[in-house]
Design a protein around this motif. Structure first.
Motif, mmCIF file in Angstrom:
data_model
loop_
_atom_site.group_PDB
_atom_site.id
_atom_site.type_symbol
_atom_site.label_atom_id
_atom_site.label_comp_id
_atom_site.label_asym_id
_atom_site.label_seq_id
_atom_site.Cartn_x
_atom_site.Cartn_y
_atom_site.Cartn_z
ATOM 1 N N LEU A 97 -5.414 -14.156 24.222
ATOM 2 C CA LEU A 97 -6.107 -13.693 23.087
ATOM 3 C C LEU A 97 -5.633 -14.529 21.678
ATOM 4 C CD1 LEU A 97 -6.066 -9.846 23.103
ATOM 5 C CD2 LEU A 97 -8.156 -11.439 23.078
ATOM 6 N N GLU A 98 -6.560 -14.813 20.822
ATOM 7 C CA GLU A 98 -6.177 -15.920 19.777
ATOM 8 C C GLU A 98 -5.295 -15.011 18.852
ATOM 9 O OE1 GLU A 98 -9.593 -17.485 17.779
ATOM 10 O OE2 GLU A 98 -8.092 -17.913 16.005
ATOM 11 N N GLY A 99 -4.322 -15.876 18.378
ATOM 12 C CA GLY A 99 -3.253 -15.032 17.442
ATOM 13 C C GLY A 99 -2.249 -14.552 18.000
ATOM 14 N N VAL A 100 -2.046 -14.325 19.192
ATOM 15 C CA VAL A 100 -1.058 -13.652 19.962
ATOM 16 C C VAL A 100 0.325 -14.675 19.911
ATOM 17 C CG1 VAL A 100 -0.271 -12.830 22.096
ATOM 18 C CG2 VAL A 100 -2.216 -11.924 21.071
ATOM 19 N N ARG A 103 4.739 -5.335 24.284
ATOM 20 C CA ARG A 103 5.009 -5.604 23.156
ATOM 21 C C ARG A 103 4.268 -6.836 22.602
ATOM 22 N NH1 ARG A 103 9.773 -7.690 21.104
ATOM 23 N NH2 ARG A 103 10.021 -7.256 18.929
ATOM 24 N N VAL A 104 3.392 -6.764 21.783
ATOM 25 C CA VAL A 104 2.590 -7.786 21.570
ATOM 26 C C VAL A 104 2.950 -8.315 19.944
ATOM 27 C CG1 VAL A 104 0.352 -8.820 21.349
ATOM 28 C CG2 VAL A 104 0.689 -7.332 23.169
ATOM 29 N N LEU A 105 3.122 -9.570 19.840
ATOM 30 C CA LEU A 105 3.473 -10.179 18.443
ATOM 31 C C LEU A 105 2.445 -11.062 18.259
ATOM 32 C CD1 LEU A 105 7.197 -10.958 18.723
ATOM 33 C CD2 LEU A 105 6.318 -9.157 17.333
ATOM 34 N N ALA A 106 1.607 -10.514 17.059
ATOM 35 C CA ALA A 106 0.443 -11.450 16.677
ATOM 36 C C ALA A 106 0.460 -11.713 15.213
ATOM 37 C CB ALA A 106 -0.785 -10.444 17.023
ATOM 38 N N SER A 107 -0.352 -12.665 14.851
ATOM 39 C CA SER A 107 -0.385 -12.995 13.348
ATOM 40 C C SER A 107 -1.319 -11.956 12.362
ATOM 41 C CB SER A 107 -0.830 -14.343 13.300
ATOM 42 O OG SER A 107 -1.896 -14.512 14.057
ATOM 43 N N ARG A 108 -2.426 -11.329 13.201
ATOM 44 C CA ARG A 108 -3.205 -10.549 12.597
ATOM 45 C C ARG A 108 -3.263 -9.217 13.375
ATOM 46 N NH1 ARG A 108 -8.236 -11.576 14.633
ATOM 47 N NH2 ARG A 108 -7.963 -13.032 16.206
ATOM 48 N N ASP A 109 -4.039 -8.254 12.824
ATOM 49 C CA ASP A 109 -4.108 -6.873 13.501
ATOM 50 C C ASP A 109 -5.192 -6.975 14.573
ATOM 51 O OD1 ASP A 109 -4.269 -4.257 14.220
ATOM 52 O OD2 ASP A 109 -4.941 -3.596 12.351
ATOM 53 N N LEU A 110 -4.405 -6.980 15.912
ATOM 54 C CA LEU A 110 -5.199 -7.283 16.964
ATOM 55 C C LEU A 110 -5.749 -5.853 18.020
ATOM 56 C CD1 LEU A 110 -3.988 -10.679 18.498
ATOM 57 C CD2 LEU A 110 -6.269 -10.324 17.433
ATOM 58 N N ARG A 111 -5.367 -4.938 17.265
ATOM 59 C CA ARG A 111 -5.584 -3.722 18.013
ATOM 60 C C ARG A 111 -6.906 -3.570 18.783
ATOM 61 N NH1 ARG A 111 -3.535 0.784 14.033
ATOM 62 N NH2 ARG A 111 -4.413 -0.619 12.587
#
Lengths: 318, 307
Positions: free
Chosen positions: B247-250, B261-269
């Protein structure tokens, strides 16, 4: 770099706060009690001695201050012993105490300069001592009025005030010393011990040392040349005058005893035409002790300046 | 408008560097947190801002004034609560503030009104006649803040304000700090109690060995240090690690038996949920704001590695 704003801002706030602390503090109460008791004892013995000779002396009240009767020293003797102690007791924790309580950075973050804090503390100490001395002095004079029944003369009072002024200058020296140590040492106990050490040195060891120096100097003089002996004696006197205690003692001698004409060796030729034992006018006595008084003031300004410079350079954080 | 501004601010004690080349801007009305381990230059910076310590080089402006040249004007408008604030124990709370009001040069009537106002506000009015030596640490700290407010400051500088307070007192104190912000007072606070800082600060600056290592909002720092500003916890069927990672932003995915546990630059819920539902089942989904603790720990681990 020029700083804007007056260094005196807040000076009086500090002054009144510190003065109130001193006057209500337990430390000062103890000192007051001690000084009062010893002064009363000295004055009591003084009046006992003087009663027999009332009327023979034009400077009765000055005698009251200076008369000693074994085993008690005179009022003046007591004062010259206690004043340095009182001054040190007021100043030894002036600055390091603020560090220890964590109040220094808080106070200095108010719109005042450090100058105001140090000046205020110094002036408050001096003011407290002035109040104490004046009260004591008035008490002694009042007691004298009761027991001797003779009103004091004008010149007598002028001399007595000069004596108070000299005592205040002497107190200023020890106050400045206490302040200096309170800046230099972080522990109040260390500062107090160091200041008392200096006081002990000048009160006990310095006279011994100057005596030794004087006899050594005299041995060096040519026994058949009076002039070289005089030179050596003057040198020994000069050395002993490095101590504030000597300066103060000499000042008192000349101020409280109008008959004193010289504070050093004097040649018989210089006494030609003098009527020995007659009192000097106040102005002449003042002239006689002018160097001593100046020396005391200079010493206290020097010590205060050292404390000032050290405080300005100090870091605020503990 | 920048209320506090420093350019190349440097302080050396002999060969020891306390603060080096600090460039900082604190805007009006914000709560700014200075973070960093002990001895990293936070207090030195604060003292330089107040003109209590002379910088070796560089310059600072507080409310447009130079604290070295016009310290009285700066100190008249900036309230300072030192770490381990001390009061005169033999005086009462009221008398302590009275002394401060005299140092501030307030007229008598005004001073009394202000003292009552700040003591009431800090909840100390009832104990105003008690000696400060009998005060608890929390009460002293509140008295310190009362003194800061006595000045009606434009800027409040608080050095380790919650250190040594019990959790309840610390929480109350943080509420008081939020109150300052609501009043429009700019707050600069230093601390190493990170979760507390995170709670009240708009932006933080991370100090390391006298340098400002990181600067920004907590999310920005998390982005920079952890590689992702958002941490999303997913409970779903096994084997979704690769799909999530595409996914983009992960930035990073850590998997452990159906928990991710996913670290992302935006809210990817929503994206994560869709992926999980498409490929199996979704049991749980939670967004966690990254904690400053993590940022801090991660940053200093990296620094230690690099060294």
């Amino acid at each position: 770099m020029r700083r804007e704003g007056s260094p005196w801002t807040g000076l009086w706030a500090v002054f009144f706060k510190e003065m109130a602390d001193h006057l209500t503090g337990l430390r000062m109460r103890i000192l007051e009690g001690l000084i009062l008791l010893s002064a009363l004892a000295a004055v009591y013995t003084g009046t006992q001695t003087l009663r027999q000779t009332v009327g023979e002396d034009p400077y009765l009240y000055l005698k009251l201050l200076t008369t000693a009767q074994d085993p008690l020293p005179s009022f003046v003797g007591f004062l010259s012993f206690f004043v340095p102690l009182a001054a040190i007791a007021l100043a030894f924790d002036a600055v390091n105490g603020e560090y220890a309580r964590g109040t220094l950075s808080r106070i200095l973050s108010q719109p005042i300069y450090r100058d105001a804090l140090l000046f205020g503390k110094f002036l408050a100490g001096l003011g407290t001592l002035a109040v104490l001395l004046l009260a004591l002095f008035l008490l002694v004079v009042g007691l004298g009025l009761f027991t001797l029944g003779v009103p004091p003369g004008g010149e007598e009072m002028a001399r007595a005030f000069l004596f108070l002024l000299a005592t205040l200058a002497y107190a200023g020296v020890w106050l400045a010393l206490g302040l200096l140590f309170s800046v230099l040492f972080r522990q109040p106990a260390t500062a107090a011990l160091a200041a008392i050490g200096v006081w002990l040195f000048f009160a006990v060891f310095f006279p011994i040392l100057t005596d030794l120096a004087a006899s050594a100097l005299l041995l060096q003089a040519d026994p058949f040349d009076p002039e070289s002996q005089l030179r050596q004696a003057n040198l020994a006197l000069w050395i002993s005058r490095l101590s504030p205690n000597t300066l103060y003692a000499e000042t008192l001698t000349a101020v409280l005893n109008p008959a004193v004409r010289s504070l050093g060796p004097i040649l018989i030729t210089q006494l030609e035409g003098a009527v020995l034992g007659t009192p000097l006018p106040l102005g002449q006595s003042l002239l006689l002790v002018w160097p001593q008084l100046t020396g005391l003031f200079a010493l206290f300004i020097l010590l205060f300046t050292l404390a000032y410079v050290a405080f300005q350079r100090q870091e605020v954080r503990a | 408008m920048a209320v506090i501004e420093t350019r190349g601010l440097t302080k050396r004690y002999g060969r020891v560097v306390a603060v080096e080349g600090l460039n900082l801007e604190v805007h009006e009305g914000e709560v700014f947190g200075l973070l960093g381990p002990n001895g990293s230059g936070k207090t030195t910076t604060i003292l330089m801002l107040l003109g209590l310590t002379e910088p070796t080089s560089g310059e600072a402006r507080v409310l447009g004034l130079d604290p070295m040249r016009e310290p009285l004007k700066v100190k008249a408008k900036v309230g300072y609560l030192p770490d381990q604030v001390g009061f005169y124990g033999e005086l009462t709370a009221w008398e302590n503030l009275r002394y401060t009001s005299r140092l501030l040069g307030l007229p008598e009537a005004e001073a009394k009104a202000r003292i009552e106002e700040v003591l009431r506000r800090m909840g100390l009015w009832e104990v105003r006649d008690r000696k400060v030596s009998a005060f608890s640490r929390g009460m002293r700290q509140r008295l310190g803040l009362a003194e800061v407010l006595l000045k009606r400051p434009k800027v409040a500088i608080l050095d380790e304000p919650t250190l040594g307070l019990d959790p309840e007192a610390a929480r109350e104190f943080l509420e008081l700090i939020k109150g300052l912000k609501a009043e429009g007072i700019t707050v600069l606070l230093s601390s190493h109690l990170l979760h507390q800082v995170q709670e009240v600060c708009d932006r933080v600056g991370l100090f390391h060995k006298g340098r400002l290592a990181l600067l920004g909002t907590v999310e920005e720092l998390a982005q920079k240090v952890l590689g992702g500003g958002y941490e999303i916890l997913v409970e779903a069927g096994p084997g979704l690690e690769a799909a999530f990672g595409e996914l983009e932003g992960v930035a990073r995915v850590e998997a452990e038996a159906g928990r991710y546990r996913v670290l992302a630059s935006r809210d990817l819920r929503s994206e994560l949920a869709r992926v999980a539902v498409e490929r199996g089942a979704l049991f749980g989904l939670a967004l966690r704001r990254p904690s400053l603790d993590e940022v801090y720990a991660h940053y200093f681990k990296e620094v230690a590695h690099a060294a």
